[in-house]
Every structure is written in structure tokens, then in C-alpha cells.
Design a protein around this motif. Sequence first.
Motif, PDB file in Angstrom:
ATOM      1  N   GLU A   1      59.190  60.929   3.536  1.00 49.97           N
ATOM      2  CA  GLU A   1      59.639  62.128   2.701  1.00 49.97           C
ATOM      3  C   GLU A   1      59.089  63.220   4.062  1.00 49.97           C
ATOM      4  O   GLU A   1      59.985  64.097   4.201  1.00 49.97           O
ATOM      5  CB  GLU A   1      58.856  62.731   1.646  1.00 49.97           C
ATOM      6  CG  GLU A   1      59.303  61.746   0.231  1.00 49.97           C
ATOM      7  CD  GLU A   1      58.312  61.769  -0.777  1.00 49.97           C
ATOM      8  OE1 GLU A   1      58.772  61.072  -1.745  1.00 49.97           O
ATOM      9  OE2 GLU A   1      57.166  62.158  -0.716  1.00 49.97           O
TER      10      GLU A   1
ATOM     11  N   GLY B   1      61.995  65.412   5.495  1.00 51.07           N
ATOM     12  CA  GLY B   1      62.070  67.007   5.335  1.00 51.07           C
ATOM     13  C   GLY B   1      61.697  67.537   6.836  1.00 51.07           C
ATOM     14  O   GLY B   1      62.624  68.842   7.045  1.00 51.07           O
TER      15      GLY B   1
ATOM     16  N   THR C   1      65.494  71.947  -0.894  1.00 53.54           N
ATOM     17  CA  THR C   1      65.567  70.428  -0.369  1.00 53.54           C
ATOM     18  C   THR C   1      64.249  70.189   0.757  1.00 53.54           C
ATOM     19  O   THR C   1      63.501  69.488   0.479  1.00 53.54           O
ATOM     20  CB  THR C   1      66.813  70.053   0.090  1.00 53.54           C
ATOM     21  OG1 THR C   1      67.666  69.812  -1.042  1.00 53.54           O
ATOM     22  CG2 THR C   1      66.626  68.398   0.446  1.00 53.54           C
TER      23      THR C   1
ATOM     24  N   LEU D   1      60.673  68.455   0.156  1.00 47.78           N
ATOM     25  CA  LEU D   1      60.464  66.969   0.895  1.00 47.78           C
ATOM     26  C   LEU D   1      59.172  67.343   2.066  1.00 47.78           C
ATOM     27  O   LEU D   1      58.337  66.481   2.046  1.00 47.78           O
ATOM     28  CB  LEU D   1      61.642  66.518   1.749  1.00 47.78           C
ATOM     29  CG  LEU D   1      62.758  66.045   0.953  1.00 47.78           C
ATOM     30  CD1 LEU D   1      64.149  65.869   2.031  1.00 47.78           C
ATOM     31  CD2 LEU D   1      62.256  64.566   0.760  1.00 47.78           C
ATOM     32  N   LYS D   2      59.358  68.179   2.813  1.00 44.91           N
ATOM     33  CA  LYS D   2      58.405  68.608   3.783  1.00 44.91           C
ATOM     34  C   LYS D   2      56.984  69.310   3.408  1.00 44.91           C
ATOM     35  O   LYS D   2      55.972  69.262   3.982  1.00 44.91           O
ATOM     36  CB  LYS D   2      58.712  69.665   4.935  1.00 44.91           C
ATOM     37  CG  LYS D   2      58.241  69.845   5.998  1.00 44.91           C
ATOM     38  CD  LYS D   2      59.120  70.843   7.059  1.00 44.91           C
ATOM     39  CE  LYS D   2      58.182  71.001   8.397  1.00 44.91           C
ATOM     40  NZ  LYS D   2      58.776  71.937   9.310  1.00 44.91           N
TER      41      LYS D   2
ATOM     42  N   ARG E   1      55.851  68.015  -1.736  1.00 49.08           N
ATOM     43  CA  ARG E   1      55.524  66.660  -2.123  1.00 49.08           C
ATOM     44  C   ARG E   1      54.317  66.190  -1.279  1.00 49.08           C
ATOM     45  O   ARG E   1      53.208  65.916  -1.556  1.00 49.08           O
ATOM     46  CB  ARG E   1      56.548  65.553  -1.982  1.00 49.08           C
ATOM     47  CG  ARG E   1      57.588  65.653  -2.997  1.00 49.08           C
ATOM     48  CD  ARG E   1      58.711  64.603  -2.761  1.00 49.08           C
ATOM     49  NE  ARG E   1      59.767  64.919  -3.780  1.00 49.08           N
ATOM     50  CZ  ARG E   1      60.973  64.089  -3.671  1.00 49.08           C
ATOM     51  NH1 ARG E   1      61.153  63.318  -2.617  1.00 49.08           N
ATOM     52  NH2 ARG E   1      61.906  64.399  -4.532  1.00 49.08           N
TER      53      ARG E   1
END
Length: 380
Positions: free
Chosen positions: A186, A190, A210, A214-215, A218
Motif C-alpha cells: 500500500e 500510494g 486515494t 494508501l500513502k 493506512r
Amino acid sequence: MLGPRPTVAGPADTNPVPLTAPGATRAMEAVLDRVLEARLRQARDTDTVFAREMADRVAGFVRRGGKRLRTAFVWCGWRAAGGSGDAGAVLRTGAALELLQACALVHDDVMDGSPLRRGAPAMHVDFARGHTAGRTGGAAGSFGTSAAVLAGDLALAWADDLVTETALSSPHGARLYDEWRAMRTEMVAGQYRDLRAQVSGSSGAEEALTIAVLKSARYTVARPLTLGASLAGADARTLGALRAAGRCAGLAFQLRDDLLGAFGDPASTGKPADEDLRSRKLTLLLAAAVRLAEATGDQDAAAVLAPDAGARPGHTVERMRTALERTGARAEVETRIADLAAAGLRHFGATGAAPGVRREFAALVRRASGVAPHHAEELV
């Protein structure tokens, strides 16, 4: 065939349960220091030049610190899932996250061309200066970039080694490693989406979201929570609640970072305040400002926020800041941070965690999101 014996995990690392998240962070620092000393000994045994010029730099960067938020979230996830007894695996997982964060920051600075990190020259800049001072051949910038990429790789190798050792010694090691493996993928996804958005000049809110999930969301909160919970053998309901809590709290953290990237004080952030604006980095803050400018017909704001070629000069950066304020994007993001922080606490409460653990999580969310005191009182 049996796997390799852990070189760090073992009886010497047995730790009682820290009473608080700050206590867990302090205990992790001691574990991290032992890990780094072991890795530096291995580096010196491998090659003295590599150890002195590369491994020592990486260890120094890791020791220079940061917020250490991920370790505290690992601890909160473990306690929310009923973790008790020996906290050694939790602390080693936190230490591994700090090593992974070092890799991410070093590589991120190379990709963004950032000159500063944690109040000091970024790794690639430091290597380039050393090259120049040594009066060696070749381009200093190229050497610095190449060496920094290797430094990030070394930090990643140390992180993976530590997680593997921890997983081998834990009854829940397979679950721990599954979470770790997903998080690494992930993080790279990201970063790639971030790079892609910059070259395409995107202004889309969906793409910004998004990238942020992702970056940052999470990687910073959600996965650390589930890494900790996995070490306690958490059930599906608890993991689901922690993922939801982490996504909300992590987005609040990223939105605060967006604001600091545009309006922050370099003395506090340790990096240039106008970097995101000069490069027109796609953030949720920028996407909100573009949307609001278009909705209200603010053509001046839309023009200054629109994509164009090359880095933006200082006067354009100031105009961008004005546009972020005038369109209402900054105020909208502040409101969204408070809403996300509150939602994160509600989801965390669904784990059934003890009141003390919920208070610890609330304090961490306040620290990560910078929610104003009057909002913070509501969140507890």
C-alpha cells in the motif's frame, strides 16, 4: 526445514506491559537502540567504509526521531484486542515501523527533491555534501541521490529482518506478517499514485483521497493498529473496527499534514513550509480549493491553483496560500479534520477497549490531527 533463528527477538527482550502509550514509546526506543547497535556491528563486520558512511548515517537518522506515532498506535491496537503480558513483540514491531518510516522518508525526499528533513539536511543532500567535501570525482548530486536510495533500501532491509524475527517468535506471526506485507505494498502504491498525480497535474478530489488513504491513513494509523491487534490474536470484529478507526484518524492526520505543508512553520515541521505548493502537490486541501474556486466562479483562485509547468516562484506560492484561504478550503479542511477525528474515536470504541485505552487513543488522535482543545474535549 526450520527458519533462521531470531537475532534480536528473544528472552532478553521480554518486556512487561507498558502502562501507557508514551511508556510503550519509551520502551520501544530502548529496543530500537539495541536493534541498531546489532545492525551496526553486522555492518562493521561486512565493510568498514560501508558501516561508517552508510549504516552510521541511517542509524543516526532513525535515532534523530520523529513523532513515533506508529509505535503508539501499535500499542493501542494490541491493548484494544486484549493484549497483555509480554509486550516484546509489540515493541519490536514498533521499532520495525520506525525503520520502515526512515526508508519512506529518505526515498520521499529524493523523489520530491526536498532539502530538509527533521530540521537537518535530507539524506541525499548530506551525501552530496560529503562527496563535495571529499573532493572525489563525478557529480555530487548524482552520487547523493544514488547513495540515499541505497540508504533507504538498507533501512527497509533492517525493518523486514526485524519483523521476520518477531514473526518467527510469535504464535500469531503469520497474521503479523500478512499485515506487514499488505502495508508495504500500500505504501509503494500510494507513493506511485502521488508521483503520477504530480506529473499529470491532477486536481481530482477522488485521486487525492486515494493517495491519502494508501500513502498515509493506512500506513500511519490503520495498519499499525491492526499490526498490534494481530499480535493479540484479534477477532474479525475488532480488526474491522480498528481499520475503520485508523482510516478516519489517518485521514485526519494527513489533512493536518496538508495544512502544515501549506501554512506550517519550518521551525516546527523540520521541512520547508512551501514545498507542497511550489511543486503543486495534489492534496485534499488543493483539491478542495480547486472545487470551491470553480463552484463560486473565483477565476483568480482557479488560475493560480491550476496545473502548469515547473516549480512555482515565491510570489505565486503566496497567491496560492491566499486562494486556499479565500475559497474557504482551509476552513473546510479544519472542519473535516474534527469530524474525522470524532469518527475515528467512535469506531475505536466499537472494539470494546477499556476506558483507559480509549483515552490513550483519543490523546494520540488529538496529537496526530491537531484538533483544537474545544473539539478535543468533545472527543474524549
